[in-house]
Design a protein around this motif. Sequence first.
Motif, PDB file in Angstrom:
ATOM      1  N   ASP A  39      83.539  27.138 -43.416  1.00  0.00           N
ATOM      2  CA  ASP A  39      83.545  27.183 -45.081  1.00  0.00           C
ATOM      3  C   ASP A  39      84.720  27.699 -44.088  1.00  0.00           C
ATOM      4  O   ASP A  39      85.123  28.188 -43.210  1.00  0.00           O
ATOM      5  CB  ASP A  39      83.462  28.497 -45.519  1.00  0.00           C
ATOM      6  N   ASP A  40      86.027  26.776 -44.839  1.00  0.00           N
ATOM      7  CA  ASP A  40      87.450  28.262 -44.768  1.00  0.00           C
ATOM      8  C   ASP A  40      87.524  29.538 -45.695  1.00  0.00           C
ATOM      9  O   ASP A  40      87.461  29.089 -46.714  1.00  0.00           O
ATOM     10  CB  ASP A  40      88.557  26.234 -45.408  1.00  0.00           C
ATOM     11  N   GLN A  41      87.551  30.226 -45.138  1.00  0.00           N
ATOM     12  CA  GLN A  41      87.327  31.281 -44.774  1.00  0.00           C
ATOM     13  C   GLN A  41      88.759  31.658 -45.942  1.00  0.00           C
ATOM     14  O   GLN A  41      88.499  32.740 -46.518  1.00  0.00           O
ATOM     15  CB  GLN A  41      86.987  32.100 -44.634  1.00  0.00           C
ATOM     16  N   SER A  42      89.726  31.016 -45.680  1.00  0.00           N
ATOM     17  CA  SER A  42      90.993  31.352 -46.832  1.00  0.00           C
ATOM     18  C   SER A  42      91.352  30.657 -47.873  1.00  0.00           C
ATOM     19  O   SER A  42      91.971  31.129 -48.456  1.00  0.00           O
ATOM     20  CB  SER A  42      92.184  30.365 -45.623  1.00  0.00           C
ATOM     21  N   GLY A  43      89.832  30.040 -48.555  1.00  0.00           N
ATOM     22  CA  GLY A  43      89.824  30.042 -49.482  1.00  0.00           C
ATOM     23  C   GLY A  43      90.447  28.073 -49.909  1.00  0.00           C
ATOM     24  O   GLY A  43      91.391  28.635 -51.129  1.00  0.00           O
ATOM     25  N   GLN A  44      91.954  27.914 -48.864  1.00  0.00           N
ATOM     26  CA  GLN A  44      93.161  27.483 -49.700  1.00  0.00           C
ATOM     27  C   GLN A  44      91.387  25.772 -49.543  1.00  0.00           C
ATOM     28  O   GLN A  44      92.224  23.992 -49.411  1.00  0.00           O
ATOM     29  CB  GLN A  44      93.705  26.750 -48.531  1.00  0.00           C
ATOM     30  N   ARG A  54      78.266  29.592 -59.237  1.00  0.00           N
ATOM     31  CA  ARG A  54      79.302  28.220 -57.887  1.00  0.00           C
ATOM     32  C   ARG A  54      79.246  26.817 -58.588  1.00  0.00           C
ATOM     33  O   ARG A  54      80.376  26.134 -58.544  1.00  0.00           O
ATOM     34  CB  ARG A  54      78.789  28.093 -56.524  1.00  0.00           C
ATOM     35  N   ASP A  55      78.540  26.640 -59.665  1.00  0.00           N
ATOM     36  CA  ASP A  55      78.363  24.945 -59.183  1.00  0.00           C
ATOM     37  C   ASP A  55      78.855  24.650 -60.172  1.00  0.00           C
ATOM     38  O   ASP A  55      79.925  23.761 -61.467  1.00  0.00           O
ATOM     39  CB  ASP A  55      76.718  24.189 -59.613  1.00  0.00           C
ATOM     40  N   ARG A  56      79.071  25.800 -61.555  1.00  0.00           N
ATOM     41  CA  ARG A  56      79.685  25.180 -62.831  1.00  0.00           C
ATOM     42  C   ARG A  56      81.093  26.010 -62.992  1.00  0.00           C
ATOM     43  O   ARG A  56      81.756  25.197 -63.328  1.00  0.00           O
ATOM     44  CB  ARG A  56      78.877  26.264 -64.707  1.00  0.00           C
ATOM     45  N   ILE A  57      81.432  26.746 -61.993  1.00  0.00           N
ATOM     46  CA  ILE A  57      83.298  27.668 -61.808  1.00  0.00           C
ATOM     47  C   ILE A  57      83.849  27.026 -60.669  1.00  0.00           C
ATOM     48  O   ILE A  57      84.685  26.067 -61.522  1.00  0.00           O
ATOM     49  CB  ILE A  57      82.903  29.281 -61.230  1.00  0.00           C
ATOM     50  N   ASP A 116      88.077  23.441 -60.297  1.00  0.00           N
ATOM     51  CA  ASP A 116      88.936  24.260 -58.855  1.00  0.00           C
ATOM     52  C   ASP A 116      88.490  25.463 -58.455  1.00  0.00           C
ATOM     53  O   ASP A 116      89.829  25.734 -57.719  1.00  0.00           O
ATOM     54  CB  ASP A 116      90.137  23.486 -58.534  1.00  0.00           C
ATOM     55  N   TYR A 117      87.818  26.318 -58.413  1.00  0.00           N
ATOM     56  CA  TYR A 117      87.694  28.250 -57.874  1.00  0.00           C
ATOM     57  C   TYR A 117      86.924  27.514 -57.111  1.00  0.00           C
ATOM     58  O   TYR A 117      85.727  27.022 -56.425  1.00  0.00           O
ATOM     59  CB  TYR A 117      86.993  28.423 -59.229  1.00  0.00           C
ATOM     60  N   ARG A 118      87.858  28.081 -55.724  1.00  0.00           N
ATOM     61  CA  ARG A 118      86.294  27.338 -54.944  1.00  0.00           C
ATOM     62  C   ARG A 118      86.153  28.908 -54.140  1.00  0.00           C
ATOM     63  O   ARG A 118      86.564  29.608 -53.865  1.00  0.00           O
ATOM     64  CB  ARG A 118      87.636  27.734 -53.200  1.00  0.00           C
ATOM     65  N   PHE A 119      84.554  28.867 -53.910  1.00  0.00           N
ATOM     66  CA  PHE A 119      83.406  29.621 -53.907  1.00  0.00           C
ATOM     67  C   PHE A 119      83.308  29.399 -52.138  1.00  0.00           C
ATOM     68  O   PHE A 119      83.176  28.976 -51.816  1.00  0.00           O
ATOM     69  CB  PHE A 119      82.107  29.791 -54.402  1.00  0.00           C
ATOM     70  N   ILE A 120      83.422  31.256 -51.603  1.00  0.00           N
ATOM     71  CA  ILE A 120      82.826  30.973 -50.296  1.00  0.00           C
ATOM     72  C   ILE A 120      81.869  31.678 -49.559  1.00  0.00           C
ATOM     73  O   ILE A 120      81.923  32.831 -50.958  1.00  0.00           O
ATOM     74  CB  ILE A 120      83.995  31.445 -49.462  1.00  0.00           C
ATOM     75  N   HIS A 121      81.169  31.654 -48.966  1.00  0.00           N
ATOM     76  CA  HIS A 121      80.210  32.771 -48.346  1.00  0.00           C
ATOM     77  C   HIS A 121      79.999  33.696 -48.252  1.00  0.00           C
ATOM     78  O   HIS A 121      81.609  33.475 -47.075  1.00  0.00           O
ATOM     79  CB  HIS A 121      79.458  31.837 -47.259  1.00  0.00           C
ATOM     80  N   GLU A 122      80.346  34.994 -47.625  1.00  0.00           N
ATOM     81  CA  GLU A 122      80.359  35.797 -47.723  1.00  0.00           C
ATOM     82  C   GLU A 122      79.310  36.355 -46.076  1.00  0.00           C
ATOM     83  O   GLU A 122      78.433  36.498 -46.374  1.00  0.00           O
ATOM     84  CB  GLU A 122      80.361  37.047 -48.474  1.00  0.00           C
ATOM     85  N   PRO A 123      79.324  36.050 -45.242  1.00  0.00           N
ATOM     86  CA  PRO A 123      79.271  36.947 -43.874  1.00  0.00           C
ATOM     87  C   PRO A 123      78.900  38.463 -43.913  1.00  0.00           C
ATOM     88  O   PRO A 123      79.627  39.217 -44.591  1.00  0.00           O
ATOM     89  CB  PRO A 123      80.456  37.135 -42.635  1.00  0.00           C
ATOM     90  N   ASN A 124      77.715  38.066 -43.240  1.00  0.00           N
ATOM     91  CA  ASN A 124      77.180  39.351 -43.709  1.00  0.00           C
ATOM     92  C   ASN A 124      76.562  40.103 -42.500  1.00  0.00           C
ATOM     93  O   ASN A 124      75.469  39.360 -42.328  1.00  0.00           O
ATOM     94  CB  ASN A 124      76.617  39.656 -45.015  1.00  0.00           C
ATOM     95  N   ALA A 125      76.054  41.138 -42.401  1.00  0.00           N
ATOM     96  CA  ALA A 125      74.862  42.615 -41.508  1.00  0.00           C
ATOM     97  C   ALA A 125      74.142  42.468 -42.047  1.00  0.00           C
ATOM     98  O   ALA A 125      73.459  43.698 -42.070  1.00  0.00           O
ATOM     99  CB  ALA A 125      75.785  42.971 -41.346  1.00  0.00           C
ATOM    100  N   GLN A 180      77.236  38.035 -52.535  1.00  0.00           N
ATOM    101  CA  GLN A 180      76.961  37.175 -51.409  1.00  0.00           C
ATOM    102  C   GLN A 180      78.026  35.714 -51.437  1.00  0.00           C
ATOM    103  O   GLN A 180      78.041  35.195 -50.678  1.00  0.00           O
ATOM    104  CB  GLN A 180      76.159  36.078 -51.757  1.00  0.00           C
ATOM    105  N   GLY A 181      79.144  36.314 -51.446  1.00  0.00           N
ATOM    106  CA  GLY A 181      80.336  35.965 -51.239  1.00  0.00           C
ATOM    107  C   GLY A 181      81.013  35.942 -52.789  1.00  0.00           C
ATOM    108  O   GLY A 181      80.965  36.463 -53.966  1.00  0.00           O
ATOM    109  N   GLY A 182      81.974  34.637 -52.996  1.00  0.00           N
ATOM    110  CA  GLY A 182      82.562  35.043 -53.914  1.00  0.00           C
ATOM    111  C   GLY A 182      83.726  33.537 -54.082  1.00  0.00           C
ATOM    112  O   GLY A 182      83.663  32.930 -53.351  1.00  0.00           O
ATOM    113  N   ILE A 183      84.812  33.740 -54.809  1.00  0.00           N
ATOM    114  CA  ILE A 183      86.129  32.980 -55.002  1.00  0.00           C
ATOM    115  C   ILE A 183      86.694  33.841 -54.761  1.00  0.00           C
ATOM    116  O   ILE A 183      87.908  34.452 -54.334  1.00  0.00           O
ATOM    117  CB  ILE A 183      86.408  33.396 -56.920  1.00  0.00           C
ATOM    118  N   PHE A 184      88.377  32.486 -53.630  1.00  0.00           N
ATOM    119  CA  PHE A 184      88.695  33.087 -53.040  1.00  0.00           C
ATOM    120  C   PHE A 184      89.883  31.965 -52.625  1.00  0.00           C
ATOM    121  O   PHE A 184      90.672  32.002 -51.634  1.00  0.00           O
ATOM    122  CB  PHE A 184      88.629  32.695 -51.157  1.00  0.00           C
TER     123      PHE A 184
END
Lengths: 188, 529
Positions: B151-156, B183-186, B190-199, B334-338
């Motif tokens: 993932d490009d976590q900068s959201g670009q 994610r599939d709809r939004i 061109d809204y970019r969804f990124i998986h959230e790294p998590n512990a 789980q993540g969101g829009i970046f």
Amino acid sequence: MKFIKNNAVKTLRLSRRELLGGMAAVSAAAFFPWATRTWADSPGATSEQAIQDFLMLSERLTGREALDARIAGRVWQALLDSDERFADRQRLLAQAMDDANLIDMRSFKAFAATQPEALTQTAVAIISAWYLGFTGSVQGHSATDNTRFITYTGALMFEPTIDATVIPTYSRGHSDYWVDPPASIATD
Amino acid sequence: MATQFDADVIVIGSGALGNNAAFELAQQGKSVIILEAGEHVPRWKIVENFRTSSRKGNFNDPYPNAPWAPTSYQENYIENTGDFDLFPGMLKLVGGTTWHWAAATWRYIPNDMKLKTLYGVGRDWPIEYDELEPYYVCAEKALGVSGSDTDDQSGQGGDAWPPRSEPYPVSPEGDTYYFQRIRDRISAEDYRFIHEPNARTHKPWDGRPACSGNNNCMPVCPIGAMYSGDVHARHAENAGAKLITDATAYHLEKGDNGKIAAVHYRSSNGDDTRLTAKYFIVAAHGLETPKLLLLSEVANSSDQVGRNLMDHTGMGLQFLADEPVWPGRGPVQQGGIFNWRDGDFRREHSAIKHALTNMVPNTAVTQRLLDNLIVGPELDDRIRHDAARWVDISTVFEMLPHAHNTVRPSTRYKDALGIPMLTVNYSVDNYVKAAADVAKRDYANFVRIMGGQVIEDDTGWQNRDHLMGTVIMGDRAEDSVVNGECRTWDHDNLFLATTGVIPASGVINPTLAGVALSIRIADIIAKEI
């Protein structure tokens, strides 16, 4: 008595016998802390009848045939602790429902429109306690509030979704099950 | 005659940051004492407290709230004097507040750390991303972070970013159906969804089991799959560190040559103890750390201690989608829009993160229906219908450090030990308000795309419990509290292990950066002892 079902009566009696037995042996409070005020402070017969009436009213309000009598005792006690006039309110509500011949709860909104606000609030408070598993209003950033715990896994709000999601802290089994929708998705 | 010390290093606070520093030092053979105001509580008790709580949405509720070690929701623990009531949900027990987080473990991107240079606002970090990167790797291993290496976590929408010298320790868990559908709809617009790294590892890690989707990361993971700071309390003790509970530090004693000589702590029975060490690490979170420094009159030649308070003050959106998406299956987020994580717009308004909340929504759903007098069979039908369609978006904004956003020892209220509690003055600036307008436009788009019915799209400002800035890091002693090592400018044996050092907040949960900085502190100290 027309709304109470036989199985509910049996459940109630079983539960009550446990309670009274516990009180006779040692102290009801030791086993059922929620029961202290009812059974210790007031004549048993009054409370028994009140709870039985409350169970019947709860079954009418929720449209359910066999609510758990032990939870009924906890709901009743919590509502009574929150509002000392609750017993009167409960009686007024039951009377109004009888007078309006309110049997099918799909008519509740129409019924409520003809009743005093306080009476509707009493009905919602009872239904809310059964569904949410607590009474009162949660204060977000506070260490205290007026809520009282009734039940967690017994909260009725979980029943409609129990095949699809979880009661939080419990699990449906294993990692990554969540990539698929519930089996019911086509009809949800 | 050589000076005798009680320990090489004393760590004040047994949260994730303090314990990771303590573990590293103990592993390297240093003698370490950890002081914790609260007690050790086993996980099962917290889980039972939660299950029998009447306020499950109050994440401090299942945790101990002693008069000598209160949670942050105790009356008068925080007195707010500003426009916004800052009430972060902080805990006092072994393991600290990572008992209730959702274990989001993002890295800052390089541009986050050069905000002033690139966009002319706020402050830069005094260190660059490359200096922190090796310690991010250590922190991710310590916590068992699961993340995407692509993932490009900068959201670009570019290549994998930020740069990594090693892959994530654990692969990403599967996307929830809820996340997939939204994610599939939004993302079609061109809204970019990124998986959230998590512990919240989905494979066993460091004695922790795999996440089973108990959907209760906050306020307590019942099975300990999610990382919490008690893990490294245990590791530190096993490595030889001494953990003292019921020990509230209330004074740092100055010694010769600008050094800190001792810490004084008080137990719940009123006994005071003085301990000496070669080095001290204060790891008491972003409010208690500056309070201790101010009470002790240390480290404040810059007058910046307790200033520059930042949260990722946020907003929220709830709506009902036009299809069943079924939140509540799997981990709570789980993540969101970046899209708004980085870009030239940061000259004009703050960066924005929209995160999808995936908690079982039945309580909110049911309360709303009852408010509308929906009862009986219809209530059950509607609970299922609405719970399946409930979408909850939690938005956070980047804050800038301002000297007038402060935390101070209270002059009115004291805890049971006689130690002052906290006074906070906090307001939200125009940089954030401008971003809120952008976020609301996004909200309208999300609702439209999902065929939604709005439940709440104007929540006002909300707490996000990410405390930063209060012991700010910088490259000049005149306007910062610690240098790039997290060493106080005024006392070369006093380090601060807290997200309170962070000078530019970005939009990501700062705990991983805090752990990385803490491990780095331990390495620096270990070389000097």
